[in-house]
Enzyme design. Structure first.
Site, short mmCIF file in Angstrom:
data_model
loop_
_atom_site.label_atom_id
_atom_site.label_comp_id
_atom_site.label_asym_id
_atom_site.label_seq_id
_atom_site.Cartn_x
_atom_site.Cartn_y
_atom_site.Cartn_z
N SER A 199 0.84 -1.20 0.00
CA SER A 199 0.00 0.00 0.00
C SER A 199 0.87 1.25 0.00
CB SER A 199 -0.97 -0.05 1.19
OG SER A 199 -1.97 0.93 1.07
N ASP A 329 -9.98 -3.26 -6.05
CA ASP A 329 -9.40 -2.60 -4.88
C ASP A 329 -10.16 -1.30 -4.60
OD1 ASP A 329 -7.84 -1.28 -2.97
OD2 ASP A 329 -5.95 -1.93 -3.85
N HIS A 358 -8.30 -4.79 -1.06
CA HIS A 358 -7.06 -4.08 -0.72
C HIS A 358 -6.28 -4.91 0.30
CE1 HIS A 358 -4.45 -0.59 -0.49
NE2 HIS A 358 -4.48 -0.68 0.83
#
Length: 408
Positions: A199, A329, A358
């Site tokens: 991320s 996502d 995610h």
């Protein structure tokens, strides 16, 4: 209306098992047709793509997302909940690294069972993550299984250490990572060094790789990013959509505000921001507007997001980089993933699954009873890098005009 009521009466006249069979058949037909797919691979034709197809067999497999949490937000939330409850904490050896400006970061090492000359991997957690974050522990366990020496880079103020300066961290600044990399290399001369970012950790890593553009000596020889928000503008817009995305947004900003309270706890001198105003933030954009931009000298949040985003900077990455994203996502819509840009790069390969959320990527009926999908990608890639990639990277060809985006 009469025909609808008549239809419902007929439906309710059927036995329950019959209705259940119809609904179940419809769902699994949808599941097999829309969710179970091979990943899409975007990469320029050449040595790197050939290497991946030859040595990362998961690329040729279908991804079977866990059917009982198929929806993107469900994948995101259940993956976090399951991992946090089933994965025990890891016993690291902690090193405190003093930075050049007086700040400090925690480097958590796991080297048990590895030879002293084993390759090293740096793992960068996400927005509010640290070395005991559930997804980090997944990757650390996988790295340990393939005998890599692991170091988790905890950003300033995270991992249980105090802040020494007003500075924390953000997606666009990679100078702390640069100091960490130089420190690790100085202690381990000649040892191969790779990295993985998750991320926002992937954004920081990506910007670091961009900063090494045209430098002959690349400190990191290969990298991987997972669920990276390539286009920060699009990602921010997506995570602000009501209702479920916005709830995830508020959960994250709550973690950010909790971190910022350390400024007061650690009695750090305040900068050009109103801490009480920062703590009222309800979205990540509000937090970045009231705190991040002011801390790092940006005129506005748009300037910060322009500097942080990497979807338009792939041409400046000259290190083999494998990227795993999910098409659903909630932090990065499919259309914002730079597939065409990767298609022109001889160093960057983007893999996109149809589902996964995610940092989710749960698979099978009972996820976590086996190595997870993103971890299998991780282990196959880095195993191949050190087993079969010694002659690859210097020989990566320039992309040809026949490059394509393909489903493998």
């Amino acid at each position: 209306m009469d025909w609808l009521l008549s239809s419902l009466d007929i439906l309710f006249d059927f036995p329950r098992w019959y209705v259940g069979a119809i609904v179940g058949t419809g769902f699994f037909t949808y599941y097999l047709h829309e969710a179970v797919k091979q990943p899409v691979l975007a990469c320029s034709n050449g040595k790197f793509k050939d290497f991946l197809l030859a040595h990362v067999p998961i690329l040729r497999e279908k991804y079977w997302p866990t059917f009982w949490c198929l929806e993107s937000r469900a994948q995101t939330v259940f993956a976090s909940l399951l991992r946090s409850r089933l994965l025990p904490n890891i016993k690291y050896q902690r090193e405190i690294l003093k930075l050049s400006d007086g700040g400090q970061v925690a480097l958590d090492w796991l080297e048990e069972g590895c030879p002293t000359n084993a390759p090293i991997i740096i793992i960068l957690p996400g927005l509010t993550g640290e070395s005991q974050a559930e997804y980090v522990k997944c990757l650390v366990n996988s790295a340990s299984r393939i005998k890599l020496r692991v170091v988790v880079f905890n950003n300033r103020g995270l991992g249980g250490i105090s802040l020494k300066t007003p500075r924390t961290y953000c997606a666009s600044k990679c100078d702390d990572l640069s100091e960490v990399v130089n420190h690790i290399r100085s202690l381990n001369p000649g040892i191969p060094l790779v990295a993985a970012g998750v991320s926002m950790g992937g954004l920081i890593l990506g910007n670091y790789l961009v900063s090494q553009f045209s430098k002959p000596d690349k400190p990191i020889s290969a990298a991987m990013v997972i669920s990276v928000p390539w286009n920060v503008f699009k990602g921010t817009e997506s995570i602000e959509k009501p209702v479920l995305n916005l709830l995830l947004n508020r959960h994250l900003v709550g973690g950010l505000c909790k971190n910022i309270q350390r400024l007061k706890r650690d009695k750090v001198p305040q900068g050009p921001w109103d801490l009480e105003e920062v703590l009222k933030s309800k979205t990540i954009r509000e937090f970045d507007s009231s705190y991040t931009t002011k801390q790092f000298g940006y005129k506005d949040v748009e300037s910060y997001y322009t500097d942080a985003t990497i979807h338009d900077k792939l041409h400046k990455i000259e290190v083999p980089l494998l990227c795993l994203s999910a098409g659903d996502d909630p932090f990065q819509p499919l259309e914002a993933i730079p597939l065409e840009e990767a298609n022109k790069s001889k160093y960057v390969a983007i893999v996109v699954t149809a589902r996964g959320g995610h940092i989710g990527f749960l698979e099978g009926l009972f996820p976590l009873f086996h190595e997870q999908y993103m971890c299998r990608f991780f282990t196959q890639y880095f195993t191949a890098i050190f087993a079969d990639g010694s002659d690859l990277f210097a020989a990566i060809e320039k992309p040809t005009n026949t490059s394509c985006i393909e489903q493998v």
